[in-house]
Design a protein around this motif. Structure first.
Motif, PDB file in Angstrom:
ATOM      1  N   HIS A 542       0.945  -1.150   0.111  1.00  0.00           N
ATOM      2  CA  HIS A 542      -0.035   0.070  -0.026  1.00  0.00           C
ATOM      3  C   HIS A 542       0.998   1.262   0.006  1.00  0.00           C
ATOM      4  CE1 HIS A 542      -3.795   2.595   0.605  1.00  0.00           C
ATOM      5  NE2 HIS A 542      -2.897   3.212   1.618  1.00  0.00           N
ATOM      6  N   LEU A 543       0.924   1.661  -0.986  1.00  0.00           N
ATOM      7  CA  LEU A 543       2.034   2.985  -1.385  1.00  0.00           C
ATOM      8  C   LEU A 543       1.600   4.229  -0.626  1.00  0.00           C
ATOM      9  CD1 LEU A 543       2.958   2.388  -4.989  1.00  0.00           C
ATOM     10  CD2 LEU A 543       4.438   1.928  -2.978  1.00  0.00           C
ATOM     11  N   GLY A 544      -0.002   4.425  -0.605  1.00  0.00           N
ATOM     12  CA  GLY A 544      -0.385   5.561   0.055  1.00  0.00           C
ATOM     13  C   GLY A 544      -0.754   6.539  -1.087  1.00  0.00           C
ATOM     14  N   PHE A 627      -4.359  15.849  -2.903  1.00  0.00           N
ATOM     15  CA  PHE A 627      -4.370  14.821  -2.307  1.00  0.00           C
ATOM     16  C   PHE A 627      -5.676  13.708  -3.228  1.00  0.00           C
ATOM     17  CE2 PHE A 627      -3.020  17.232   1.088  1.00  0.00           C
ATOM     18  CZ  PHE A 627      -1.964  16.605   1.497  1.00  0.00           C
ATOM     19  N   ALA A 628      -6.549  14.630  -3.649  1.00  0.00           N
ATOM     20  CA  ALA A 628      -7.572  13.686  -4.350  1.00  0.00           C
ATOM     21  C   ALA A 628      -6.991  13.283  -5.904  1.00  0.00           C
ATOM     22  CB  ALA A 628      -8.759  14.613  -4.668  1.00  0.00           C
ATOM     23  N   THR A 629      -6.158  14.151  -6.311  1.00  0.00           N
ATOM     24  CA  THR A 629      -5.559  13.899  -7.631  1.00  0.00           C
ATOM     25  C   THR A 629      -4.510  12.621  -7.323  1.00  0.00           C
ATOM     26  OG1 THR A 629      -5.331  16.119  -8.248  1.00  0.00           O
ATOM     27  CG2 THR A 629      -3.829  14.597  -9.533  1.00  0.00           C
ATOM     28  N   ILE A 630      -3.840  12.466  -6.242  1.00  0.00           N
ATOM     29  CA  ILE A 630      -2.849  11.193  -6.401  1.00  0.00           C
ATOM     30  C   ILE A 630      -3.374  10.208  -5.490  1.00  0.00           C
ATOM     31  CG2 ILE A 630      -1.694  12.201  -4.139  1.00  0.00           C
ATOM     32  CD1 ILE A 630       1.066  11.603  -5.477  1.00  0.00           C
ATOM     33  N   GLY A 631      -4.526  10.259  -4.875  1.00  0.00           N
ATOM     34  CA  GLY A 631      -5.091   9.099  -4.108  1.00  0.00           C
ATOM     35  C   GLY A 631      -4.721   9.089  -2.446  1.00  0.00           C
ATOM     36  N   THR A 632      -4.200  10.001  -2.172  1.00  0.00           N
ATOM     37  CA  THR A 632      -3.592   9.926  -0.839  1.00  0.00           C
ATOM     38  C   THR A 632      -4.767  10.111   0.182  1.00  0.00           C
ATOM     39  OG1 THR A 632      -1.494  10.366  -1.142  1.00  0.00           O
ATOM     40  CG2 THR A 632      -1.974  10.554   0.973  1.00  0.00           C
ATOM     41  N   ARG A 633      -4.866   9.409   1.152  1.00  0.00           N
ATOM     42  CA  ARG A 633      -6.290   9.746   2.177  1.00  0.00           C
ATOM     43  C   ARG A 633      -5.641  10.580   3.219  1.00  0.00           C
ATOM     44  NH1 ARG A 633      -7.844   5.297   4.849  1.00  0.00           N
ATOM     45  NH2 ARG A 633      -5.595   4.276   4.529  1.00  0.00           N
ATOM     46  N   GLU A 690      -2.451   9.943   5.355  1.00  0.00           N
ATOM     47  CA  GLU A 690      -1.576   8.609   5.610  1.00  0.00           C
ATOM     48  C   GLU A 690      -0.204   8.566   5.053  1.00  0.00           C
ATOM     49  OE1 GLU A 690      -3.171   5.349   2.746  1.00  0.00           O
ATOM     50  OE2 GLU A 690      -3.826   6.915   1.655  1.00  0.00           O
ATOM     51  N   ASP A 691       0.460   7.569   5.704  1.00  0.00           N
ATOM     52  CA  ASP A 691       1.813   7.342   5.192  1.00  0.00           C
ATOM     53  C   ASP A 691       1.892   6.854   3.872  1.00  0.00           C
ATOM     54  OD1 ASP A 691       2.555   8.076   7.767  1.00  0.00           O
ATOM     55  OD2 ASP A 691       2.797   5.852   8.640  1.00  0.00           O
ATOM     56  N   ILE A 692       2.956   7.409   3.107  1.00  0.00           N
ATOM     57  CA  ILE A 692       3.180   6.988   1.762  1.00  0.00           C
ATOM     58  C   ILE A 692       4.708   6.443   1.924  1.00  0.00           C
ATOM     59  CG2 ILE A 692       1.523   8.755   0.693  1.00  0.00           C
ATOM     60  CD1 ILE A 692       4.072  10.360  -0.268  1.00  0.00           C
ATOM     61  N   HIS A 693       5.041   6.036   0.739  1.00  0.00           N
ATOM     62  CA  HIS A 693       6.312   5.382   0.530  1.00  0.00           C
ATOM     63  C   HIS A 693       6.948   6.283  -0.653  1.00  0.00           C
ATOM     64  CE1 HIS A 693       6.399   1.335   2.166  1.00  0.00           C
ATOM     65  NE2 HIS A 693       4.968   1.324   2.021  1.00  0.00           N
ATOM     66  N   SER A 694       8.122   7.008  -0.022  1.00  0.00           N
ATOM     67  CA  SER A 694       8.530   8.004  -0.928  1.00  0.00           C
ATOM     68  C   SER A 694      10.120   7.853  -1.327  1.00  0.00           C
ATOM     69  CB  SER A 694       8.295   9.374  -0.301  1.00  0.00           C
ATOM     70  OG  SER A 694       8.961   9.402   0.800  1.00  0.00           O
ATOM     71  N   ALA A 696      11.465   4.341  -0.150  1.00  0.00           N
ATOM     72  CA  ALA A 696      11.906   3.031  -0.281  1.00  0.00           C
ATOM     73  C   ALA A 696      10.706   2.057  -0.485  1.00  0.00           C
ATOM     74  CB  ALA A 696      12.985   2.457   0.400  1.00  0.00           C
ATOM     75  N   LEU A 697      10.491   0.985  -1.342  1.00  0.00           N
ATOM     76  CA  LEU A 697       9.305   0.329  -1.294  1.00  0.00           C
ATOM     77  C   LEU A 697       9.293  -0.697   0.128  1.00  0.00           C
ATOM     78  CD1 LEU A 697       9.255  -0.919  -4.833  1.00  0.00           C
ATOM     79  CD2 LEU A 697       7.501   0.590  -3.641  1.00  0.00           C
ATOM     80  N   SER A 698      10.620  -1.089   0.481  1.00  0.00           N
ATOM     81  CA  SER A 698      10.564  -1.830   1.589  1.00  0.00           C
ATOM     82  C   SER A 698      10.297  -1.202   3.029  1.00  0.00           C
ATOM     83  CB  SER A 698      12.039  -2.376   1.628  1.00  0.00           C
ATOM     84  OG  SER A 698      12.918  -1.496   1.552  1.00  0.00           O
ATOM     85  N   GLY A 699      10.096   0.181   3.011  1.00  0.00           N
ATOM     86  CA  GLY A 699       9.807   0.676   4.121  1.00  0.00           C
ATOM     87  C   GLY A 699      10.289   2.026   4.398  1.00  0.00           C
ATOM     88  N   ASP A 700       9.603   2.978   4.883  1.00  0.00           N
ATOM     89  CA  ASP A 700      10.527   4.345   4.880  1.00  0.00           C
ATOM     90  C   ASP A 700      10.458   4.675   6.502  1.00  0.00           C
ATOM     91  OD1 ASP A 700      10.662   4.851   2.375  1.00  0.00           O
ATOM     92  OD2 ASP A 700       8.631   5.918   2.205  1.00  0.00           O
ATOM     93  N   ALA A 701      11.172   3.590   7.269  1.00  0.00           N
ATOM     94  CA  ALA A 701      11.314   4.023   8.852  1.00  0.00           C
ATOM     95  C   ALA A 701      12.251   5.222   8.804  1.00  0.00           C
ATOM     96  CB  ALA A 701      11.390   2.680   9.381  1.00  0.00           C
TER      97      ALA A 701
END
Length: 893
Positions: A542-544, A627-633, A690-694, A696-701
């Motif tokens: 779930h990329l966000g 946010f509506a354009t990119i689909g981030t809640r 909501e958090d997004i991946h920006s 790394a796909l493996s996590g943005d900790a």
């Protein structure tokens, strides 16, 4: 010397053999002439002369025994015998050649790909072993990260290091080329004048630019066009010299044409032009860019070591120079008085010129390295298969072999026969494999090295040499087993063997080869399953935000500068124009794109001593529809609204992780955050996204993101997100419509968001594609090998099976007997292959995404596949066994 004498002796024999042949022909003609003169007819004279000269062949054989290098002639005879034997068994020959062709073709394609990615130096590079790329590192908050260097940093390294004979700064960027509607972004090589000295590449036309034309603050606007672009865009015209071309905001004069094959350091996407670093830096509009340690222009350095200087010594020398550079930087920056060189711990690394290798191999490089081993496993399976077939063939010919021994053939020559046979078969398989690899190699390069002008596999000497070595190795490996079997034969027992005596014997050697094939097949299928699940995990992350319906629009101003008011008006026109295009749902402004760049400012929050110690905080500046354009809640509060403009209370939206990090257990809404300085005005949190991946796909900790209203910050350098209903087919309509709104020479560039994300998934896609292909290939080869061996076993057990059926064995009993033989091999292979897969887990794990290398589901599916494969490969021979006529089988005995 002995070898040279033997060669000279053989050449001397060939000369004398020709002379002997001519002499004998002359004497035969003389005999024929005398007989015709005595009244014989021409035909009778010819026949009589042949009878008189009947010892001609014997004389030539005697001469051969005197002059020839005997083992070379024996090799010729054995090769001729082998070819005749193989021609007499076309089905066997075809099966073996195709099996080896599959294994060798897969290896040829994979070698070409891995060689291009990890081992082959850039074309025309001189002294590749002493030429390196420089990597710079610096520690921040206890974490060491790679840093790009500015021009001032590069100049310091040149000034203060002593281990290198050559230096050059390099960078490749996509920059607008051309004017008007013909403007297109193309890769441009931004290099210092000394870059061309690293290559043996004299200009095809004109010249390269000089150091005088590449001196700060503003270099000369001169360019060198690549040979490929010169031919496609200029029709290879000689009058291209002196013509001008707009590259970015600068009009350059073309002063040279690079030679064919010169692509700099970038064979995967060769530059269309090469321009001076200083002319590019001078066009960026940054004051004192050449004296700045910031990143007004980020560049890499390449170096060539002096003779006698080791890599370790060069690295130490460059690190010392880098530390002096950082000290000079700190001395010139009073605002950074708290920092020290010891705290920053800068270091330089001299590493491979190939970017995919680097100090640490990239994920694609690591996967490609593993895949080269996987391809070799496929070749081992194919070689084991062929060895089993040749072994069965050798067992079937035991009586013939015993007869040859009884007639006086030496054991050494007898042992060499299977090796000659397997090498000849491997040569045929290697030739067929090279043809197959052409197609496979193109697919690999097109998918994972787009734009790479790789030579054809067949025409590439490096690949041809590697395939020749693999072919010879496969031939020897496949032939050594039957050769050893022949050497252990008992002549007396084999000569006495009748129709069935001693023919069928259980062979541990053949069973071992089958087990090896099954084991390696399990390893490959397990790897394929793990990578396929990793790719599935990528798709399920779930990329966000949404990817497929979104286009990224970059606005390249190309030297056109506006004040804020005009920029706001342009942005508004672009938004309105985008929403009028059919197939467009929404459009929004933004400053940064996930995986496409970051921006950050120092943050200050009441009650927290150092926000920076909590992680890295990236910022984005967006318009209300973002946010509506990119689909981030938006999880709580609100997003950016149209009323959030200059003069109103500054607002921000933070992601959920940032809210939890800065205000754990508290409500983040309404909180004050100061940006840039602790005395700056408050920016108030109005929403939590909501958090997004920006990154790394493996996590943005440890990485957090917040959003500001672009109307309250800086509207310059913005881009657009466009949400579509038509996907890629609306790209060109979007580009054409928005281009009408762009002033002067500025232009828009439209890229599917999925293309940007695709770079992040390349290693898993490569692993899944190649492992699956090689796993399927290994499964087919192993199945064919199992089928061949069991079918041969059934043929040799005709008498035994006939006796069983005569004594009352049922059809299913016979089927079960034969199938169980294959199932035992499959089960044993799964157990051993599973053990190997589990043992390799520590190395495979880092290459996967959210997938355990010990996944029981993958191993279970592989077990089922292997068992089904063994049953299928055994079933047809088993059915054939049930058709044995007991009376015929008993009579044959």
């Amino acid at each position: 010397m002995r070898f040279l004498r033997r060669v000279a002796q053989w050449l001397h024999f060939r000369t004398h053999q020709a002379e002997l042949r001519d002499e004998l022909a002359f004497h035969r003609e003389m005999v024929e002439r005398d007989l015709v003169a005595r009244g014989f007819s021409a035909r009778a004279a010819r026949d009589a002369a042949r009878r008189v000269m009947g010892n001609e062949t014997f004389m030539r054989e005697e001469a051969r025994s005197v002059w020839v290098w005997s083992w070379l002639d024996e090799l010729r005879q054995d090769a001729a015998y082998t070819i005749r034997s193989l021609r007499a068994s076309p089905a066997f020959t075809t099966a073996v050649v195709l099996t080896l062709a599959l294994g060798l073709g897969a290896n040829a394609a994979m070698f070409s790909f891995v060689d291009r990615l990890l081992f082959r130096p850039p074309p025309l590079l001189v002294d590749a072993s002493s030429t390196h790329r420089v990597y710079l590192y610096r520690t921040s908050d206890g974490v060491e990260r790679e840093r790009s260097g500015g021009y001032a940093r590069y100049a310091d390294l040149v000034r203060w290091s002593t281990s290198f004979s050559r230096f050059a700064a390099v960078e490749r960027r996509l920059i607008a080329v051309g004017t008007g509607d013909a403007t297109r972004e193309r890769p441009i090589g931004i290099v210092t004048a000394g870059f061309f000295d690293f290559f043996d590449a004299r200009p095809h036309l004109g010249r390269y630019f000089t150091a005088a034309e590449d001196s700060p603050p503003v270099g000369a606007p001169v360019a060198v066009v690549s040979d490929a672009f010169w031919r496609t865009a200029y029709g290879a015209r000689a009058d291209v010299l002196g013509s001008t071309i707009a590259i970015g905001p600068v009009v350059y004069t073309i002063i040279g044409v690079a030679p064919p094959g010169f692509v700099g350091l970038w064979p995967e996407r060769p530059p269309a032009f090469f321009i001076p670093v200083c002319s590019f830096g001078g066009s960026r509009g940054a004051p004192n860019w050449w004296n700045s340690y910031g990143h007004a222009i980020g560049i890499e350095a390449i170096v060539r070591r002096k003779p006698g200087v080791s890599v370790a010594a060069a690295t130490a020398d460059l690190t010392t120079a880098l530390r002096r550079s950082y000290q000079a930087d700190l001395d010139s920056r009073p605002d950074r008085a708290g920092l020290t060189v010891d705290r920053l711990r800068p270091r330089a690394v001299v590493a491979s010129i190939l970017a995919e290798r680097g100090p640490e191999a990239s994920s694609v490089g690591r996967v490609a390295f593993w895949l080269s081993g996987v391809a070799l496993i496929v070749l081992l399976i194919a070689s084991a298969n062929v060895a089993n077939l040749l072994l069965a063939r050798a067992v079937r010919r035991r009586r013939e072999t015993a007869v040859r021994i009884a007639l006086g053939i030496s054991r050494a020559r007898l042992v060499s026969q299977p090796l000659i046979e397997s090498v000849l078969l491997a040569l045929a398989g290697g030739g067929a494999g090279l043809v197959m690899s052409q197609w496979a190699s193109r697919l690999l390069h097109a998918a994972f090295l787009p734009g790479d002008a790789q030579p054809p596999v067949i025409g590439d000497p490096r690949t041809a040499l590697a395939v020749a070595a693999m072919t010879l190795g496969a031939g020897v490996l496949a032939g050594i087993v039957p050769a050893l079997q022949v050497s252990r034969g008992d002549v007396i027992v084999d000569l006495k063997a009748g129709a069935r005596e001693g023919i069928y014997q259980r062979s541990r050697l053949r069973a071992g080869l089958l087990l090896a094939q099954s084991t390696l097949c399990v390893v490959l299928l397990s790897g394929a399953g793990l990578f396929v699940r990793s790719v599935r995990n990528v798709r399920e992350v779930h990329l966000g935000y949404d990817v497929d319906p979104v286009l990224v629009v970059d606005l390249v101003m190309r030297g056109v500068s506006f004040d804020s008011a005009h920029t706001v008006a342009l942005n508004q026109r672009l938004l309105e124009a985008a929403t009028t295009i059919p197939g467009i749902e929404r459009a929004s402004l933004m400053k940064t794109v996930p995986f496409g760049g970051i921006s950050s400012w120092p943050l200050y929050v009441a009650g927290i001593d150092s926000v920076d110690k909590l992680g890295e905080f990236d910022r984005n500046e967006v318009s209300p529809e973002y946010f509506a354009t990119i689909g981030t809640r938006i999880l709580r509060g609100r997003g950016i609204e149209a009323t959030d403009v200059g003069g109103k209370r500054p607002v921000m939206v933070v992601d959920a992780s940032m809210a939890a990090a800065l205000w754990p257990g508290q409500d983040a809404l309404g909180r004050c955050v100061r940006m840039g300085a602790d005395t700056a005005p408050c920016t108030y949190v109005v929403g939590i996204a909501e958090d997004i991946h920006s990154r790394a796909l493996s996590g943005d900790a440890g990485y957090y993101l917040y959003y500001l209203s672009i109307a309250q910050t800086t509207p310059e350098d913005a881009g657009l997100f466009v949400r579509t209903r038509g996907g890629a087919r609306v790209i060109e309509p979007v580009r054409r419509r928005l281009q009408r709104e762009m002033p002067g020479a500025s232009y828009v560039s439209v890229t599917p968001f999925a293309d940007i994300l695709g770079e992040q998934t390349r290693s898993w896609t490569l692993g899944a594609t190649a492992f699956t292909a090689f796993g399927a290939l290994a499964l087919i080869v192993a199945a064919l090998g199992l089928y061949s061996v069991i079918a041969y076993s059934v043929t040799q057990r005709t008498h035994e099976l006939g006796v069983r059926m005569a004594l009352g064995a049922r059809t299913m009993d016979v089927v079960g007997l034969v199938v169980s033989e294959g199932v035992r091999v499959g089960v044993a292979g799964f157990v051993m292959g599973g053990i190997l897969t589990l043992a390799a887990a520590p190395w495979i794990g880092p290459l996967l995404l959210r997938e355990s290398p010990r996944d029981p589901l993958v191993l279970g599916v592989v077990c089922a596949i292997v068992i089904v494969m063994t049953i299928a490969a055994s079933w047809i021979p088993a059915l054939r066994a049930t058709r044995v006529d007991p009376r015929a089988a008993l009579q044959a005995g």
